[in-house]
Design a protein around this motif. Structure first.
Motif: not given
Length: 92
Positions: A24-36, A49-56
């Motif tokens: 899976m791939i993790r996407i994070v929101r920092s305390k400042e509200g930035e998403v990466s 977490y999101i599955s490593k598929t283009e469909e997901a």
């Protein structure tokens, strides 16, 4: 016989499947509200977490599941970066 080491499982916010963290791939929101995108899985902040598929990724984009999970607007670049990472891995 198993070695006794547990494989860390995480739930995909899109499919609801419990999968090994490595798939899976993790996407994070920092305390400042930035998403990466967090390929290492070690950044501080609220993670989803999101599955490593283009469909997901496409489903997440259409249904705003990541936005609801992280309670913040997800920039288009984040989805593009996710797709780039997934495509790069599928080539290897």
């Amino acid at each position: 016989m198993s070695t006794g080491r547990k494989v860390p499982l995480r739930k995909c916010v899109v499919t609801g499947e419990m999968l090994p963290k490595k798939s899976m791939i993790r996407i994070v929101r920092s305390k400042e509200g930035e998403v990466s995108v967090d390929p290492t899985g070690k950044k501080n902040g609220r993670g989803a977490y999101i599955s490593k598929t283009e469909e997901a990724v496409e489903t997440a984009r259409k249904t705003n599941k990541l936005e609801r999970q992280l309670e913040v607007k997800i920039p288009e670049e984040v989805y593009e970066e996710l797709l780039r990472l997934i495509r790069r891995e599928s080539i290897l």
